[in-house]
Design a protein around this motif. Structure first.
Motif, PDB file in Angstrom:
ATOM      1  N   LYS A  80      39.869  35.851  50.628  1.00 50.39           N
ATOM      2  CA  LYS A  80      39.142  35.960  49.371  1.00 50.39           C
ATOM      3  C   LYS A  80      40.967  36.246  48.726  1.00 50.39           C
ATOM      4  O   LYS A  80      41.908  37.965  49.036  1.00 50.39           O
ATOM      5  N   VAL A  81      41.359  35.191  47.519  1.00 45.60           N
ATOM      6  CA  VAL A  81      42.377  36.058  46.670  1.00 45.60           C
ATOM      7  C   VAL A  81      41.865  36.095  45.647  1.00 45.60           C
ATOM      8  O   VAL A  81      41.512  35.239  44.581  1.00 45.60           O
ATOM      9  N   ARG A  82      42.318  37.153  44.390  1.00 45.38           N
ATOM     10  CA  ARG A  82      42.375  36.752  43.233  1.00 45.38           C
ATOM     11  C   ARG A  82      43.618  36.231  42.238  1.00 45.38           C
ATOM     12  O   ARG A  82      44.802  36.726  42.803  1.00 45.38           O
ATOM     13  N   ARG A  83      43.011  35.438  41.266  1.00 46.83           N
ATOM     14  CA  ARG A  83      43.885  35.336  41.052  1.00 46.83           C
ATOM     15  C   ARG A  83      44.025  35.501  38.987  1.00 46.83           C
ATOM     16  O   ARG A  83      43.343  35.707  39.165  1.00 46.83           O
ATOM     17  N   LYS A  84      45.991  35.611  38.968  1.00 42.70           N
ATOM     18  CA  LYS A  84      45.864  36.458  37.965  1.00 42.70           C
ATOM     19  C   LYS A  84      47.415  35.875  36.940  1.00 42.70           C
ATOM     20  O   LYS A  84      48.337  35.627  37.862  1.00 42.70           O
ATOM     21  N   LEU A  85      46.696  35.094  35.916  1.00 42.36           N
ATOM     22  CA  LEU A  85      47.921  34.449  34.972  1.00 42.36           C
ATOM     23  C   LEU A  85      48.574  36.033  35.027  1.00 42.36           C
ATOM     24  O   LEU A  85      48.864  36.243  34.015  1.00 42.36           O
ATOM     25  N   ILE A  86      50.514  35.463  35.022  1.00 46.15           N
ATOM     26  CA  ILE A  86      50.931  36.460  34.791  1.00 46.15           C
ATOM     27  C   ILE A  86      52.471  35.937  33.667  1.00 46.15           C
ATOM     28  O   ILE A  86      52.848  34.781  34.391  1.00 46.15           O
ATOM     29  N   GLU A  87      52.930  37.012  32.650  1.00 48.88           N
ATOM     30  CA  GLU A  87      53.887  35.929  31.682  1.00 48.88           C
ATOM     31  C   GLU A  87      55.117  36.016  31.984  1.00 48.88           C
ATOM     32  O   GLU A  87      55.400  37.389  32.814  1.00 48.88           O
ATOM     33  N   LYS A  88      55.872  34.858  32.435  1.00 50.71           N
ATOM     34  CA  LYS A  88      57.172  34.781  32.512  1.00 50.71           C
ATOM     35  C   LYS A  88      58.551  35.305  31.499  1.00 50.71           C
ATOM     36  O   LYS A  88      58.013  35.307  30.013  1.00 50.71           O
ATOM     37  N   ASP A  89      59.724  35.512  31.598  1.00 55.23           N
ATOM     38  CA  ASP A  89      60.631  35.539  31.341  1.00 55.23           C
ATOM     39  C   ASP A  89      60.520  34.409  29.805  1.00 55.23           C
ATOM     40  O   ASP A  89      60.470  35.442  28.708  1.00 55.23           O
ATOM     41  N   GLY A  91      58.613  33.096  28.455  1.00 54.67           N
ATOM     42  CA  GLY A  91      57.168  32.730  27.890  1.00 54.67           C
ATOM     43  C   GLY A  91      56.136  32.377  28.202  1.00 54.67           C
ATOM     44  O   GLY A  91      54.775  32.451  27.847  1.00 54.67           O
ATOM     45  N   LYS A  92      56.410  31.324  29.167  1.00 50.77           N
ATOM     46  CA  LYS A  92      54.742  29.908  30.038  1.00 50.77           C
ATOM     47  C   LYS A  92      54.667  31.419  30.900  1.00 50.77           C
ATOM     48  O   LYS A  92      55.186  32.256  31.346  1.00 50.77           O
ATOM     49  N   MET A  93      54.017  31.265  32.030  1.00 50.10           N
ATOM     50  CA  MET A  93      52.595  31.458  32.609  1.00 50.10           C
ATOM     51  C   MET A  93      52.499  30.862  33.935  1.00 50.10           C
ATOM     52  O   MET A  93      52.879  29.600  34.238  1.00 50.10           O
ATOM     53  N   ARG A  94      52.553  31.686  34.998  1.00 48.25           N
ATOM     54  CA  ARG A  94      52.701  31.817  36.500  1.00 48.25           C
ATOM     55  C   ARG A  94      51.929  32.367  36.699  1.00 48.25           C
ATOM     56  O   ARG A  94      51.352  33.337  36.741  1.00 48.25           O
ATOM     57  N   PRO A  95      50.989  31.395  37.962  1.00 51.79           N
ATOM     58  CA  PRO A  95      50.144  32.059  38.489  1.00 51.79           C
ATOM     59  C   PRO A  95      50.202  33.216  39.654  1.00 51.79           C
ATOM     60  O   PRO A  95      51.090  32.936  40.997  1.00 51.79           O
ATOM     61  N   LEU A  96      49.696  34.399  39.698  1.00 54.49           N
ATOM     62  CA  LEU A  96      49.931  35.048  41.129  1.00 54.49           C
ATOM     63  C   LEU A  96      48.754  35.923  41.907  1.00 54.49           C
ATOM     64  O   LEU A  96      47.753  35.544  41.177  1.00 54.49           O
ATOM     65  N   GLY A  97      48.903  35.134  43.069  1.00 49.65           N
ATOM     66  CA  GLY A  97      47.470  35.402  44.509  1.00 49.65           C
ATOM     67  C   GLY A  97      47.481  36.818  44.900  1.00 49.65           C
ATOM     68  O   GLY A  97      48.563  37.342  45.098  1.00 49.65           O
ATOM     69  N   ILE A  98      46.689  37.472  44.699  1.00 52.34           N
ATOM     70  CA  ILE A  98      46.861  39.074  44.512  1.00 52.34           C
ATOM     71  C   ILE A  98      45.739  39.063  45.941  1.00 52.34           C
ATOM     72  O   ILE A  98      44.523  38.663  46.116  1.00 52.34           O
ATOM     73  N   PRO A  99      46.027  38.799  47.514  1.00 51.46           N
ATOM     74  CA  PRO A  99      44.885  39.248  48.351  1.00 51.46           C
ATOM     75  C   PRO A  99      43.909  40.156  48.432  1.00 51.46           C
ATOM     76  O   PRO A  99      44.181  40.999  47.281  1.00 51.46           O
TER      77      PRO A  99
END
Length: 110
Positions: A80-89, A91-99
């Motif tokens: 399973k992967v936990r999805r977290k949106l993180i802010e880019k420089d 101001g937009k958001m991008r998804p980060l997958g955390i095992p």
């Protein structure tokens, strides 16, 4: 495989979920396409994580290659992967997958 990938892309754009892609991933055509793609990469002569260069794979027949990859993937179960949106420089958001295995450690950071 182009038609298959195009169909999956269109369905993903429509926010469709996929639950069983193993038949596509382990198909003979997909495995051979992946092999040809890897082989054509500039760094393909560099040994992989197993220490073997691509020439070791080239010595096998297509059938041997496909059968070995299919057998390795036969019981594969992704974690399973936990999805977290993180802010880019910008101001937009991008998804980060955390095992899953790192999930508890990463929770401290967010």
């Amino acid at each position: 495989m182009t038609d298959t990938f195009t169909d999956l892309y269109q369905r993903a754009k429509n926010k469709e979920s996929f639950h069983s892609l193993n038949d596509i991933i382990t198909s003979r055509n997909n495995i051979l396409l992946a092999y040809r793609t890897i082989k054509s990469n500039k760094g393909s002569k560099t040994p992989g994580t197993d220490g073997n260069p691509i020439v070791d794979i080239e010595e096998r027949s297509e059938n041997e290659l496909v059968e070995e990859i299919q057998s390795r993937l036969k019981n594969y179960c992704p974690k399973k992967v936990r999805r977290k949106l993180i802010e880019k420089d910008n101001g937009k958001m991008r998804p980060l997958g955390i095992p899953c295995i790192l999930d508890r450690i990463i929770q401290q950071w967010f």
